[in-house]
Scaffold this motif. Structure first.
Motif, mmCIF file in Angstrom:
data_model
loop_
_atom_site.group_PDB
_atom_site.id
_atom_site.type_symbol
_atom_site.label_atom_id
_atom_site.label_comp_id
_atom_site.label_asym_id
_atom_site.label_seq_id
_atom_site.Cartn_x
_atom_site.Cartn_y
_atom_site.Cartn_z
ATOM 1 N N ASN A 1 47.029 33.043 36.321
ATOM 2 C CA ASN A 1 47.814 34.230 36.692
ATOM 3 C C ASN A 1 47.440 34.718 38.090
ATOM 4 O O ASN A 1 48.276 35.284 38.802
ATOM 5 C CB ASN A 1 47.578 35.328 35.656
ATOM 6 N N TYR A 2 46.182 34.492 38.477
ATOM 7 C CA TYR A 2 45.756 34.850 39.834
ATOM 8 C C TYR A 2 46.478 33.999 40.878
ATOM 9 O O TYR A 2 46.854 34.493 41.949
ATOM 10 C CB TYR A 2 44.241 34.667 39.932
ATOM 11 N N TYR A 3 46.694 32.712 40.569
ATOM 12 C CA TYR A 3 47.457 31.860 41.480
ATOM 13 C C TYR A 3 48.918 32.313 41.556
ATOM 14 O O TYR A 3 49.549 32.209 42.607
ATOM 15 C CB TYR A 3 47.401 30.411 41.007
ATOM 16 N N ARG A 4 49.435 32.804 40.458
ATOM 17 C CA ARG A 4 50.851 33.179 40.437
ATOM 18 C C ARG A 4 51.109 34.524 41.094
ATOM 19 O O ARG A 4 52.061 34.688 41.843
ATOM 20 C CB ARG A 4 51.344 33.220 38.990
ATOM 21 N N THR A 5 50.248 35.510 40.800
ATOM 22 C CA THR A 5 50.502 36.881 41.257
ATOM 23 C C THR A 5 49.595 37.339 42.381
ATOM 24 O O THR A 5 49.886 38.348 43.020
ATOM 25 C CB THR A 5 50.360 37.849 40.079
ATOM 26 N N GLY A 6 48.466 36.637 42.583
ATOM 27 C CA GLY A 6 47.522 37.071 43.612
ATOM 28 C C GLY A 6 46.619 38.202 43.158
ATOM 29 O O GLY A 6 45.915 38.787 43.976
ATOM 30 N N LYS A 7 46.582 38.511 41.844
ATOM 31 C CA LYS A 7 45.747 39.581 41.307
ATOM 32 C C LYS A 7 44.887 39.006 40.187
ATOM 33 O O LYS A 7 45.402 38.418 39.242
ATOM 34 C CB LYS A 7 46.597 40.731 40.769
ATOM 35 N N LEU A 8 43.578 39.189 40.325
ATOM 36 C CA LEU A 8 42.621 38.644 39.366
ATOM 37 C C LEU A 8 42.159 39.770 38.449
ATOM 38 O O LEU A 8 41.544 40.741 38.896
ATOM 39 C CB LEU A 8 41.419 38.033 40.092
ATOM 40 N N HIS A 9 42.455 39.636 37.160
ATOM 41 C CA HIS A 9 42.073 40.621 36.156
ATOM 42 C C HIS A 9 40.984 40.047 35.268
ATOM 43 O O HIS A 9 40.856 38.826 35.112
ATOM 44 C CB HIS A 9 43.274 41.041 35.307
ATOM 45 N N TYR A 10 40.216 40.942 34.668
ATOM 46 C CA TYR A 10 39.084 40.554 33.826
ATOM 47 C C TYR A 10 39.479 40.650 32.356
ATOM 48 O O TYR A 10 39.875 41.715 31.884
ATOM 49 C CB TYR A 10 37.893 41.469 34.109
ATOM 50 N N PRO A 11 39.371 39.556 31.598
ATOM 51 C CA PRO A 11 39.688 39.627 30.156
ATOM 52 C C PRO A 11 38.579 40.351 29.403
ATOM 53 O O PRO A 11 37.390 40.038 29.562
ATOM 54 C CB PRO A 11 39.787 38.153 29.743
ATOM 55 N N THR A 12 38.960 41.309 28.584
ATOM 56 C CA THR A 12 37.966 42.132 27.895
ATOM 57 C C THR A 12 37.278 41.403 26.749
ATOM 58 O O THR A 12 36.247 41.871 26.263
ATOM 59 C CB THR A 12 38.637 43.397 27.344
ATOM 60 N N ASP A 13 37.822 40.278 26.298
ATOM 61 C CA ASP A 13 37.222 39.552 25.182
ATOM 62 C C ASP A 13 36.264 38.460 25.640
ATOM 63 O O ASP A 13 35.890 37.585 24.851
ATOM 64 C CB ASP A 13 38.315 38.934 24.302
ATOM 65 N N VAL A 14 35.840 38.501 26.897
ATOM 66 C CA VAL A 14 34.959 37.474 27.460
ATOM 67 C C VAL A 14 33.738 38.173 28.053
ATOM 68 O O VAL A 14 33.854 39.234 28.679
ATOM 69 C CB VAL A 14 35.684 36.642 28.537
ATOM 70 N N CYS A 15 32.572 37.578 27.845
ATOM 71 C CA CYS A 15 31.348 38.133 28.414
ATOM 72 C C CYS A 15 31.332 37.928 29.929
ATOM 73 O O CYS A 15 31.874 36.948 30.448
ATOM 74 C CB CYS A 15 30.135 37.472 27.768
ATOM 75 N N GLY A 16 30.692 38.852 30.627
ATOM 76 C CA GLY A 16 30.684 38.819 32.084
ATOM 77 C C GLY A 16 30.086 37.565 32.688
ATOM 78 O O GLY A 16 30.674 36.958 33.585
ATOM 79 N N PRO A 17 28.890 37.110 32.260
ATOM 80 C CA PRO A 17 28.332 35.875 32.823
ATOM 81 C C PRO A 17 29.228 34.657 32.617
ATOM 82 O O PRO A 17 29.313 33.790 33.492
ATOM 83 C CB PRO A 17 27.001 35.726 32.074
ATOM 84 N N LEU A 18 29.898 34.588 31.453
ATOM 85 C CA LEU A 18 30.821 33.473 31.227
ATOM 86 C C LEU A 18 31.987 33.526 32.204
ATOM 87 O O LEU A 18 32.419 32.490 32.743
ATOM 88 C CB LEU A 18 31.334 33.512 29.783
ATOM 89 N N PHE A 19 32.482 34.714 32.467
ATOM 90 C CA PHE A 19 33.584 34.871 33.420
ATOM 91 C C PHE A 19 33.147 34.439 34.817
ATOM 92 O O PHE A 19 33.908 33.782 35.543
ATOM 93 C CB PHE A 19 34.044 36.329 33.415
ATOM 94 N N GLU A 20 31.926 34.782 35.207
ATOM 95 C CA GLU A 20 31.429 34.380 36.520
ATOM 96 C C GLU A 20 31.252 32.863 36.608
ATOM 97 O O GLU A 20 31.548 32.258 37.645
ATOM 98 C CB GLU A 20 30.099 35.079 36.801
#
Length: 597
Positions: free
Chosen positions: A67-86
């Motif tokens: 979705n970041y490639y499509r819209t240019g906006k990177l959002h954080y999924p609330t069901d994922v832990c922060g270190p995993l997202f990084e």
């Protein structure tokens, strides 16, 4: 048809964690210098059979990445832990600082949690006994432990340390801890009780006087009072234990420098030294004037209460809360000092505006004491404004004090709740976890024709025996690139048998004369994509090559017909159609047998 073919060429299929995503190649080029912007068919994770790229990554995070490639906006999924997202963003080559402001606070919560857990690790709140390897690493004889040459002192030293410094390591350590707490409490109680008048013994001095009759006489006078001698013996016993405890802990400590720099240990040996200094002063400097002032330094013995932090995790958390809230406490003190100076000056001049014979504010320093007592809502009542203007200033001072003190308090309370909740959760976590071995997936090497174990004939790219065992239900048969399938040919020529239509792609040797005439017509009107005829040309060039004998047997298919091995997709369609034909023939034979009976 050309438009459909061009659109299919511009699409790319990404299989991430078993979930297939489809997008345009131009979309992935929007963010250069990333993993998705450099996709080529030469990559090891490209599947030519399914025409997709496979990534064994988290599919939920990849949905936000795409979705970041499509819209240019990177959002954080609330069901994922922060270190995993990084970690996922690092794998895809994206910057974590590009997270949108609406998700930034939620995203950065894991960093505060990691800092809190790191602080709790330093507090040493673990009550579980460490392994022998961890003990050897802690005390610096890890090499001797692995070599099996551990000396008796290296074995005794960790036991002494855990006995006197880790109260929850064993039952004997718990007993030592109870004894230590007992002596601390007895020492504090003795220090307080010896100042009580009923617990002190008067020092009586007798001296000679001359009476009115000029006759000598004796008189008694109470010069001073001293603590009962029992308190001296109690302090001797307590300080003997404290001295023994300090020496044992220092000798058996794994790191002498850290032991000396520890704040609790500094309080411990300063309080113990103050007892011996007091004994020396009482013996050699008791005749000096104002020698009682030296006893003031013995008040540091009360600081031994901080030694209880080794036995209580709650006290450790409380102290750490004040450390973590140092900025808020500094801000509180700053605003208090600012308000005290302002309102002390205001009340001083406010009381001098009107006639006030009972003015208590004779100077601004006296007003500082009144402002401090008022802002902290204590109110001793020793000083109070008498004029109306002074009362108004006093009301403002009280309101400002309530607001100033109340604002930082929730921050301190939240810090304590955070540390306490993390401590409770950390205590319930299992200490031993299963180790996960990192094994990188590898693709089987492509062997050259003629090599041992390789097929006898040439193989098309990506058409090895492993590709034949792909799940055929994962193929998108309606994709524009698959328009050359047998269903398409059968739909173009009604009445044609599906088994004949399935033989369109393999090569000219399997074609009937009718199809040989129909193919140039379909090619001229662009009814069949060009890839179909390119495949036919490829197979026609390889007619003289002997067909491999082992490739079909390895895949589990029967080589009953002349289907080319290099086109498993169409061959599987043919096998399915042959099965349908056999099933239909079986049904017809059953009907004939039933009719004859």
């Amino acid at each position: 048809m050309n438009l459909l073919n061009m659109d299919a060429e511009n699409r790319v299929v990404l299989n991430v964690g078993g979930i297939r995503h489809e997008t345009y190649k131009a979309t992935l080029k929007k963010i250069p210098a990333t993993r998705l912007s450099r996709l080529t068919e030469a990559l090891a994770n490209y599947d030519p059979v399914l025409n997709e790229y496979f990534f064994d990554r988290h599919p939920g995070v990849f949905a936000q990445v795409l979705n970041y490639y499509r819209t240019g906006k990177l959002h954080y999924p609330t069901d994922v832990c922060g270190p995993l997202f990084e970690e996922e963003l690092e794998f895809w080559g994206l910057d974590a600082n590009q997270v949108e402001p609406c998700c930034w606070m939620t995203y950065t919560q894991h960093r505060d949690t990691q800092e809190t857990l790191a602080v709790l690790d330093r507090l040493d709140l673990d009550t579980e006994k460490p392994s022998d390897e961890e003990v050897a690493r802690k005390f610096g004889f890890e090499e001797a432990y692995y070599n099996g040459t551990v000396s008796w002192w290296q074995q005794l030293k960790p036991q002494m340390w855990s006995l006197f410094d880790e109260p929850y390591s064993s039952n004997a350590a718990k007993i030592i801890g109870v004894i230590s707490v007992f002596f601390i409490c007895v020492s504090i109680i003795s220090f307080c009780l010896k100042t009580h008048p009923d617990m002190r013994v008067p020092v009586i001095r007798n001296y000679s006087v001359t009476t009115a009759n000029q006759s000598p006489s004796w008189a008694l006078d109470k010069v001073q009072t001293n603590a009962h001698v029992a308190f001296f013996y109690i302090e001797c016993v307590c300080n003997a234990w404290f001295t023994l405890e300090i020496l044992v802990r220092f000798i058996s400590s794994p790191n002498k420098c850290e032991f000396i720099k520890s704040s609790v240990n500094i309080i411990d040996y300063i309080a113990t030294m103050s007892f011996y200094i007091d004994l020396i002063l009482q013996k050699y400097a008791s005749h000096v004037e104002n020698a009682d002032i030296l006893e003031f330094f013995s008040i540091i013995r009360i600081m031994r209460l901080f030694k209880l932090t080794r036995h209580s995790s709650g006290l450790k958390i409380l102290i750490q809360t004040f450390r973590a809230s140092a900025k808020e406490l500094t801000l509180l003190v700053f605003f208090l000092v600012l308000g005290i100076v302002i309102f002390a000056s205001l009340v001083y001049y406010a009381e001098r505006i009107q006639t006030n014979p009972h003015n208590d504010f004779n100077s601004i320093p006296l007003g500082l004491w009144w402002a401090l007592v008022t802002m902290t809502t204590v109110g001793y009542g020793d000083m109070a404004p008498k004029t109306y203007v002074g009362m108004f200033v006093g009301a403002l001072c009280a309101l400002a004090g309530v607001l100033t003190i109340a604002l930082p308090v929730p921050v301190i309370v939240s810090n304590f709740a955070m540390y306490y909740s993390h401590t409770q959760a950390r205590a319930k976590l299992p200490k031993k976890r299963r180790r996960v071995i990192n094994v990188e997936p590898t693709r089987p090497p492509m062997r050259a024709p003629g090599a041992p174990g390789a097929p006898a004939g040439p193989m098309a790219p990506g058409m090895g025996p492993q590709a034949v065992n792909r799940r055929m239900n994962a193929i998108k048969t309606n994709h524009p690139k698959d328009m050359m399938g047998p269903n398409m040919v059968a739909s173009l020529m009604p009445g044609m048998d599906l088994t004949v239509a399935s033989r369109l792609t393999p090569g000219p040797r399997d074609l009937s004369p009718a199809l040989a005439i129909a193919i140039p017509l379909m090619k001229s009107v662009n009814l069949v994509p060009v890839q179909c005829f390119d495949n036919m040309a490829y197979n026609s060039e390889k007619l003289d090559v002997k067909e491999p004998q082992n490739s079909i047997e390895d895949t589990g298919y029967k080589n009953d017909d002349k289907t080319d091995v290099k086109t498993p997709l169409l061959r599987d369609h043919k096998i399915e159609s042959m099965d349908e034909t056999k099933l239909r023939d079986t049904k017809v034979e059953k009907r004939k047998s039933s009719a004859s009976t």
